[in-house]
Each structure stands twice: as C-alpha cells, then as structure tokens.
Design an enzyme around this catalytic site. Structure first.
Site, mmCIF file in Angstrom:
data_model
loop_
_atom_site.group_PDB
_atom_site.id
_atom_site.type_symbol
_atom_site.label_atom_id
_atom_site.label_comp_id
_atom_site.label_asym_id
_atom_site.label_seq_id
_atom_site.Cartn_x
_atom_site.Cartn_y
_atom_site.Cartn_z
ATOM 1 C CE LYS A 42 -7.430 -9.658 15.949
ATOM 2 N NZ LYS A 42 -8.729 -9.697 15.299
ATOM 3 C CG ASP A 89 -10.729 -12.894 16.337
ATOM 4 O OD1 ASP A 89 -11.457 -12.306 17.150
ATOM 5 O OD2 ASP A 89 -9.685 -12.390 15.853
HETATM 6 P P1 ATR Z 1 -6.380 -8.017 11.579
HETATM 7 O O1 ATR Z 1 -5.200 -8.791 12.019
HETATM 8 O O2 ATR Z 1 -7.191 -7.494 12.737
HETATM 9 O O3 ATR Z 1 -7.241 -8.736 10.605
HETATM 10 P P2 ATR Z 1 -4.705 -6.581 9.694
HETATM 11 O O4 ATR Z 1 -3.764 -7.727 9.680
HETATM 12 O O5 ATR Z 1 -4.119 -5.212 9.860
HETATM 13 O O6 ATR Z 1 -5.790 -6.710 10.857
HETATM 14 O O7 ATR Z 1 -5.594 -6.667 8.378
HETATM 15 C C1 ATR Z 1 -6.393 -5.634 7.952
HETATM 16 C C2 ATR Z 1 -6.989 -5.947 6.565
HETATM 17 O O8 ATR Z 1 -7.685 -4.787 6.130
HETATM 18 C C3 ATR Z 1 -5.954 -6.257 5.500
HETATM 19 O O9 ATR Z 1 -6.474 -7.248 4.637
HETATM 20 C C4 ATR Z 1 -5.822 -4.917 4.745
HETATM 21 O O10 ATR Z 1 -5.466 -5.050 3.367
HETATM 22 P P3 ATR Z 1 -3.921 -5.142 2.877
HETATM 23 O O11 ATR Z 1 -3.523 -6.590 3.001
HETATM 24 O O12 ATR Z 1 -3.955 -4.663 1.475
HETATM 25 O O13 ATR Z 1 -3.133 -4.230 3.792
HETATM 26 C C5 ATR Z 1 -7.229 -4.415 4.823
HETATM 27 N N1 ATR Z 1 -7.286 -2.955 4.660
HETATM 28 C C6 ATR Z 1 -6.841 -2.038 5.535
HETATM 29 N N2 ATR Z 1 -7.061 -0.774 5.058
HETATM 30 C C7 ATR Z 1 -7.656 -0.932 3.831
HETATM 31 C C8 ATR Z 1 -8.144 -0.026 2.836
HETATM 32 N N3 ATR Z 1 -8.074 1.293 3.000
HETATM 33 N N4 ATR Z 1 -8.712 -0.561 1.731
HETATM 34 C C9 ATR Z 1 -8.822 -1.894 1.558
HETATM 35 N N5 ATR Z 1 -8.371 -2.814 2.466
HETATM 36 C C10 ATR Z 1 -7.800 -2.334 3.589
#
Ligand code: ATR
Length: 277
Positions: free
Chosen positions: A64, A100
């Site tokens: 995104k 969104d």
């Molecule tokens: P989008 O653009 O759709 O919001 P993204 O940029 O990949 O997707 O963001 C995903 C979010 O989920 C991030 O805040 C990520 O945390 P990090 O910044 O620490 O990567 C969070 N996330 C993904 N897997 C996670 C997990 N296992 N536990 C906690 N947070 C998680």
C-alpha cells in the site's frame, strides 16, 4: 473485456475477485477481476506490465505504501494518508486513491460508533491500513494511540499524524473507547492468534466500560480478537463492514456506479464470508 486485479502477498485469502466479478456481472459490464500474487521485490516489474493490461486495481498487504512510487499521481487524501489501496488507469495514467479511510469510517458509523470526537481510540499496527484509519479518526476529532510490535514504526506514524505511540504490551483497558486492529495477526489460516492475547482477562476482571472493538481482517469472519472481545462484553465490528465499504468506493471510482452494491454483496452472503472459511 476490461481487466482489474488485486495485488498483494499473500493474496490467496482475498475475497475481492468474488465480489467485484459478481458486481460486473450484475451491471452487465464486460470485465474480469483477478487476484495477482506479487512479491515485494517484483512490484516494480509488475507495475510496468500493469499499465498495459489493467484498467483498475486494489492494493493490499504489503504494497500500500511502496506502490505509490510507480504511479503518475495520487488523490489529495491518499497523499495525506501516505497509502494507496485503489488504482485507476485512465488512458495509461495511473492515479492512486485511498478508499480504506472511507471504508473504516463507514464501518464505525454503520455499527453505532458515530460520535468520535474526544473518544480515545487505540489502533493496533502501523502499516498502510493503520495510516488510513488514524487519518480518519484524527479528522473526526478522536484522540489516537497507535500500538505496534515494532515501536519505531508506531513512533514514525505518531510523529506524522500527531498522535501517541507505544508497544502492543502498553495497551491499557481503562483508557480505550474504540479499539481497532489493523495487523494481520489472526488472519486465516492462523486463526488462533490475537494481537492482544490478554484482552478477555483484562476486561473480565473489572467493571471498566467496554470499548467498541473492530478488526479489519474479514477472513475469518470473527477473529480471535473479536471472539475474546465479545465474550468480554464489548460491541464488536467485523472486518466485512470495512472490506465491503472500501470495495464499493473502489468500484465507484472505476465505473461510476455505486447503487445496489452493498445489497448485492450482503445478499451474496458476506456475513458468512461468501461460503469460504
Ligand atoms: P497494511 O499495509 O495492509 O496495513 P503492513 O504494512 O504489512 O500491511 O502492516 C501490517 C501490520 O501488522 C504492521 O503494523 C505489523 O507490525 P510491524 O510494524 O512490527 O511489522 C503488524 N504485524 C504483522 N505481523 C505481526 C505479528 N505477528 N505480531 C504483531 N504485529 C504484526
């Protein structure tokens, strides 16, 4: 025949092809919508092909923000949010939009969380979806705290959007009117996970007023976070509300049509995830 797609990685779980193809059929539009798995390292290469084949797209995890550098322009709102989840290809010019934010605000409104001014909103996650939601909440006058696994990502957002930040473990149940998870934790197939594993314990021990709890994951329909929240007596908002509202806004951007979409999709069984787990 016009071609549309949703790009993401992973993308298998996406229900966008089902709902958009259904809408094209209903409106007699000769178009096909497909899910395309694009690895982060292949995004640039894919976007060069995109221009020639597709007239519109949705963009999801994890593209995104990065997709913006491959576009010819972005809407004012998408620029302020810093994330794009819908693209329109007008004669070879790619314009990015953010639906969104609209989707999330609609979801809150439709489920009774109408007056947001002065409310304490806690947003879990700091990705592209979090940006759109924080932007919408701030615009509506809410106080926002963003909590994330990686503190540095939360801090960056807090600075940009003038809100507070912290780690997931900093969640304080006594200081939350609206809780929104934008993380991918609990998404199918890892449905036993929650970004706040102690939520039920937090609320079952006291008489705190219960927040609205929304998860933007729509598969499964009720995530672990929402299951716990419901058992704790919170009002829950499932991910299909935001999903369908952002999809309707995207469809409108591409085709100019909007009326009847929600009814079509609700009749199709969105609240049962269209027959998939
Ligand atoms: P989008 O653009 O759709 O919001 P993204 O940029 O990949 O997707 O963001 C995903 C979010 O989920 C991030 O805040 C990520 O945390 P990090 O910044 O620490 O990567 C969070 N996330 C993904 N897997 C996670 C997990 N296992 N536990 C906690 N947070 C998680």
């Amino acid at each position: 025949m016009d071609y549309y797609c949703v790009i993401g990685f992973p993308i298998k779980h996406s229900l966008s092809p089902r709902i958009h193809n259904r809408a094209f059929k209903k409106f007699g539009i000769s178009a096909r919508y497909e899910a395309v798995s694009v690895r982060p390292e292949d995004l640039g290469k894919f976007m060069r092909r995109f221009r020639a084949r597709y007239v519109g797209a949705n963009v999801t995890i994890p593209h995104k923000q990065k997709v913006m550098r491959f576009l010819d322009g972005v809407s004012v709102e998408a620029r302020k949010i810093g994330a794009v989840n819908a693209i329109v290809n007008r004669g070879g010019k790619l314009i990015g939009h953010n639906t969104d934010c609209f989707g999330a605000m609609e979801a809150l409104k439709q489920n009774g969380a109408r007056r947001l001014e002065g409310k304490r909103a806690v947003v879990l996650g700091a990705g592209g979806a979090a940006r759109a939601i924080i932007y919408g909440l701030k615009r509506a006058g809410a106080h926002v705290l963003v909590l994330n696994r990686t503190l540095a990502h939360a801090k960056k957002l807090a600075k940009e959007f003038r809100c507070q930040s912290g780690n997931l473990k900093d969640f304080d149940p006594a200081k939350c009117d609206i809780l929104i998870s934008t993380t991918s934790v609990g998404m199918w197939p890892k449905t036993s996970l929650s970004p706040l594993p102690n939520l039920l314990k937090f609320y079952s021990k006291n008489k705190l007023s219960r927040p609205f709890v929304m998860d933007i994951i729509y598969r499964p329909h009720i995530t672990k976070l929402l299951r716990d929240a419901k058992r704790a007596g919170c009002q829950i908002i499932t991910g299909d509300h935001m999903f369908l509202a952002q999809a309707a806004k995207s469809f409108e951007l591409w085709t100019g049509r909007k009326s009847g979409l929600m009814k079509l999709w609700r009749d199709q069984g969105s609240n049962r995830n269209f027959g998939v787990p």
